[in-house]
Enzyme design. Structure first.
Site, PDB file in Angstrom:
ATOM      1  N   LYS A 164     -11.260  11.411  12.148  1.00  0.00           N
ATOM      2  CA  LYS A 164     -10.603  10.155  12.531  1.00  0.00           C
ATOM      3  C   LYS A 164     -10.566  10.100  14.050  1.00  0.00           C
ATOM      4  CE  LYS A 164      -7.740   9.893   8.392  1.00  0.00           C
ATOM      5  NZ  LYS A 164      -6.433   9.964   7.756  1.00  0.00           N
ATOM      6  N   LYS A 187     -10.163   6.330  -3.799  1.00  0.00           N
ATOM      7  CA  LYS A 187      -9.193   7.374  -3.439  1.00  0.00           C
ATOM      8  C   LYS A 187      -7.836   6.901  -3.910  1.00  0.00           C
ATOM      9  CE  LYS A 187      -7.492   8.488   1.213  1.00  0.00           C
ATOM     10  NZ  LYS A 187      -7.888   9.146   2.475  1.00  0.00           N
ATOM     11  N   HIS A 243       0.890  -1.173   0.000  1.00  0.00           N
ATOM     12  CA  HIS A 243       0.000   0.000   0.000  1.00  0.00           C
ATOM     13  C   HIS A 243       0.921   1.214   0.000  1.00  0.00           C
ATOM     14  CE1 HIS A 243      -4.018   1.578   0.455  1.00  0.00           C
ATOM     15  NE2 HIS A 243      -3.643   2.348   1.456  1.00  0.00           N
ATOM     16  N   ASP A 284      -5.462  11.685  -2.524  1.00  0.00           N
ATOM     17  CA  ASP A 284      -4.891  12.097  -1.244  1.00  0.00           C
ATOM     18  C   ASP A 284      -3.396  12.297  -1.453  1.00  0.00           C
ATOM     19  OD1 ASP A 284      -4.204  12.616   1.340  1.00  0.00           O
ATOM     20  OD2 ASP A 284      -4.999  10.753   2.196  1.00  0.00           O
ATOM     21  N   LYS A 317      -3.740   7.393  -3.855  1.00  0.00           N
ATOM     22  CA  LYS A 317      -2.663   7.966  -3.052  1.00  0.00           C
ATOM     23  C   LYS A 317      -1.591   8.485  -3.988  1.00  0.00           C
ATOM     24  CE  LYS A 317      -3.740   7.212   1.239  1.00  0.00           C
ATOM     25  NZ  LYS A 317      -3.808   8.339   2.183  1.00  0.00           N
ATOM     26  N   GLU A 322     -14.243   5.934   4.572  1.00  0.00           N
ATOM     27  CA  GLU A 322     -13.187   5.079   3.999  1.00  0.00           C
ATOM     28  C   GLU A 322     -12.852   3.976   4.999  1.00  0.00           C
ATOM     29  OE1 GLU A 322      -9.898   7.815   3.391  1.00  0.00           O
ATOM     30  OE2 GLU A 322      -9.495   7.921   5.525  1.00  0.00           O
ATOM     31  N   ASP A 378      -7.259  16.855   5.976  1.00  0.00           N
ATOM     32  CA  ASP A 378      -7.064  15.658   6.812  1.00  0.00           C
ATOM     33  C   ASP A 378      -6.044  15.968   7.923  1.00  0.00           C
ATOM     34  OD1 ASP A 378      -6.832  13.177   7.935  1.00  0.00           O
ATOM     35  OD2 ASP A 378      -6.023  12.160   6.186  1.00  0.00           O
ATOM     36  N   GLU A 390      -7.442  15.739  -1.295  1.00  0.00           N
ATOM     37  CA  GLU A 390      -7.179  15.617   0.147  1.00  0.00           C
ATOM     38  C   GLU A 390      -5.750  16.048   0.483  1.00  0.00           C
ATOM     39  OE1 GLU A 390      -8.503  11.878   1.677  1.00  0.00           O
ATOM     40  OE2 GLU A 390      -7.297  12.007   3.504  1.00  0.00           O
TER      41      GLU A 390
HETATM   42  C1  MUC Z   1      -4.963   9.066   5.059  1.00  0.00           C
HETATM   43  O1  MUC Z   1      -4.154   9.973   5.100  1.00  0.00           O
HETATM   44  O2  MUC Z   1      -6.069   9.374   4.648  1.00  0.00           O
HETATM   45  C2  MUC Z   1      -6.657   6.510   4.657  1.00  0.00           C
HETATM   46  C3  MUC Z   1      -6.823   5.670   3.612  1.00  0.00           C
HETATM   47  C4  MUC Z   1      -5.560   5.238   3.197  1.00  0.00           C
HETATM   48  O3  MUC Z   1      -5.272   4.481   2.272  1.00  0.00           O
HETATM   49  O4  MUC Z   1      -4.630   5.835   3.981  1.00  0.00           O
HETATM   50  C5  MUC Z   1      -5.271   6.521   5.014  1.00  0.00           C
HETATM   51  C6  MUC Z   1      -4.590   7.696   5.539  1.00  0.00           C
HETATM   52 MG    MG Z   2      -5.538  11.446   4.233  1.00  0.00          MG
END
Ligand code: MUC
Ligand code: MG
Length: 373
Positions: free
Chosen positions: A272, A166, A21, A197, A168, A326, A248, A223
């Protein structure tokens, strides 16, 4: 005689992920959960979880510091105290220990789980009652490979698991990231909502360039494009673009939420439990956001089932969450340490039933995955 807190045990549990991941700051091959077992004099055990991402690469607490700080500083503040008054216990932790919001969240979760079991109420009922029993859940595409991400998205759509994704980004040069995101969005078209994000990886000038291109590509939400503490920059980005910003790392708790909203931010906040020190703190942030007209998003630090269930109990008490949730953490892990997994179906997950969190530990699995050094 009323019950008191007798013992608090913390365990580090290492679970492999189903695939690497990849985030802007680390690539995860496993996740480490800090599991709390809080035993009370009436025989009830409360479960909690404190989890972060990638050791110390995501934030100032690591799994090892969460465990050590609970064992050394936080547990002694609770042991011997009456079990049932959560407001008093939370204030006690706040008064004597600064920061450590993930550790505090794990402890508050265990207190709520125990209190729910004691009173025969779910955690959502303790918080006033659930308004939803099925919550939408998105999936994060973060294999690091565009083709693999597209295949993974189609599989999730076909399985009716997830219809929001989402991505990354932020680890690669911005043009590379934009091409990756645009290719995935083009493949999925209107079948899915695609968000990104950046996890703080860009400076403001890069963000302006990147967001303009992502907006053109049809991305729905951006994000945390810039560093957490650059509130003024985040306000400027939210005012500059049509595509909404999701704050976030910039919003930990209600105070951050109030400051950012008062500075002119518009968009959404990622809630969170780990950032806000627990369920009560995160609901305070949610209420500030609601009062300010800022959208809600149920966020994760990739917790396992216990932390995910705790978050779901909190989100279930809220009205509409504009951006859904999420809460897919358990699906990223190859195995689990609970008897009955959460039920993911129809693009969402069911709120677990039963007293407390509604989760039972699988002792054999826990013993197998718990670190013994
Ligand atoms: C984040 O920063 O959002 C949430 C989903 C994911 O894959 O990582 C997290 C952390
Ligand atoms: Mg995030």
């Amino acid at each position: 005689m009323s019950s008191v807190i007798e013992t608090i045990e913390t365990l580090l549990v290492d679970l492999p992920t189903i695939r690497p991941h990849k985030l802007s700051m680390t690539t995860m091959a496993r996740q480490t959960l800090v599991i709390v077992r809080m035993r009370h004099s009436d025989g009830i055990e409360g479960l909690g979880e404190g989890t972060t991402i990638g050791g110390l690469s995501y934030g100032p607490e690591s799994p090892e510091s969460i465990k050590r700080n609970i064992d050394t500083y936080l547990a002694p503040l609770l042991i011997g105290q009456p079990s049932g008054n959560l407001n008093v216990l939370r204030a006690r932790l706040e008064r004597h220990a600064r920061g450590n919001s993930i550790a505090k969240s794990a402890l508050e979760t265990a207190l709520l789980d125990a209190q729910g079991k004691r009173l025969g109420l779910s955690v959502a009922e303790l918080l006033g009652g659930a308004r939803h029993d099925h919550l939408p859940v998105l999936w994060t595409l973060a294999s690091g490979d565009t083709r693999k991400d597209i295949d993974e998205a189609f599989q999730r759509l076909e399985d009716r698991r997830h219809c929001d994704f989402k991505l990354k980004i932020g680890a690669n040069p911005v043009d590379h990231d934009v091409r990756h995101v645009a290719a995935i969005k083009a493949a999925l078209g209107d079948r899915a909502s695609v968000r990104v994000d950046v996890n703080q990886a860009w400076d403001e000038a890069t963000a302006v360039r990147g967001i303009a291109a992502l907006q053109d590509a049809g991305i729905d939400l951006i994000e945390q494009a810039i560093p957490a503490r650059e509130h003024a920059g985040l306000v400027r980005l939210s005012q500059r673009f049509l595509v909404p910003m999701l704050a976030d790392e910039a919003v930990q708790d209600a105070r951050d939420g109030l400051t950012l909203a008062a500075s002119g931010f518009s968009g959404a906040y990622a809630l969170k439990i780990a950032k806000s020190g627990g369920l009560q703190g995160v609901l305070e942030l949610a209420h500030v956001a609601q009062a300010a007209g800022i959208g809600l998003y149920g966020g994760t630090l990739l917790e396992g089932t216990i932390g995910t269930a705790a978050s779901l109990h909190a989100w279930a008490t809220l009205g509409e969450m504009a951006w859904g949730t999420e809460m897919f953490g358990p699906l990223l892990l190859k195995d689990d340490i609970v008897v009955e997994s959460l039920n993911y179906h129809d693009f969402g997950v069911d709120l677990p039933k039963g007293p407390g969190l509604g989760i039972t530990l699988d002792e054999d699995k826990l013993a197998h995955y718990a670190r013994n050094h």
